[in-house]
Write a protein that holds these residues in place. Structure first.
Motif, short mmCIF file in Angstrom:
data_model
loop_
_atom_site.label_atom_id
_atom_site.label_comp_id
_atom_site.label_asym_id
_atom_site.label_seq_id
_atom_site.Cartn_x
_atom_site.Cartn_y
_atom_site.Cartn_z
N LEU A 63 0.82 -1.22 0.00
CA LEU A 63 0.00 0.00 0.00
C LEU A 63 0.86 1.27 0.00
N MET A 64 2.00 1.22 0.64
CA MET A 64 2.89 2.39 0.72
C MET A 64 3.72 2.60 -0.55
N ASP A 65 3.78 1.60 -1.40
CA ASP A 65 4.59 1.65 -2.61
C ASP A 65 3.77 2.24 -3.76
N GLY A 66 3.85 3.54 -3.94
CA GLY A 66 3.05 4.25 -4.95
C GLY A 66 3.09 3.64 -6.34
N PRO A 67 4.27 3.33 -6.88
CA PRO A 67 4.32 2.75 -8.22
C PRO A 67 3.55 1.42 -8.36
N GLN A 68 3.34 0.71 -7.25
CA GLN A 68 2.57 -0.54 -7.28
C GLN A 68 1.10 -0.28 -7.62
N LEU A 69 0.63 0.94 -7.41
CA LEU A 69 -0.78 1.27 -7.68
C LEU A 69 -1.22 0.84 -9.08
#
Length: 136
Positions: free
Chosen positions: A22-28
């Motif tokens: 959830l904290m890893d923006g690019p994973q969005l």
């Protein structure tokens, strides 16, 4: 802030792994397929663009974490909102409760969009579940 809806999902992974994704923006982009492009902003914020029809075609999303909670705050779109993920560790899993809040008083039309938005955010939440459980 006005709470518009809540979604929940049980993810078969420990809390720290769920929080890390959830904290890893690019994973969005992996679990929210409507996002066409994502660029790094400042202070853990991300500039998001969607080609598909959406309430916010463009927005700036800031991600913060505190204890067992991750918060997404969206500004600079037609609809400004905050999405709060509360995480509760269960035996071998994490219960994720997603609460959607409007940051401003919006027109009555937004209330009519609530079921559509709830469904779209729930689809994304289940996308999060899939990518985490597949990468176990």
């Amino acid at each position: 802030m006005k709470k518009l809806f809540t979604n929940t999902v049980l993810i078969k992974e420990n809390l720290s792994k769920v929080q890390q994704v959830l904290m890893d923006g690019p994973q969005l982009m992996r679990w929210n397929p409507a996002i066409s492009s994502l660029k790094n902003g400042t202070n853990n914020s991300f500039i998001i663009h969607r080609n598909d029809p959406a309430i916010n075609s463009d927005e700036v999303l800031t991600i913060e974490s505190k204890d067992q909670q991750v918060s997404y705050r969206s500004i600079n779109g037609r609809l400004e909102y905050q999405l709060i993920f509360n995480l509760v560790e269960k035996v071998g899993s994490t219960l994720v409760t997603e609460d959607f809040y409007l940051l401003k008083d919006e027109t009555l039309a937004i209330v009519f969009l609530q079921p559509i938005a709830k469904q779209a955010f729930n689809r994304n939440l289940n996308g999060l579940k899939r990518i985490i459980e597949i990468n176990k």
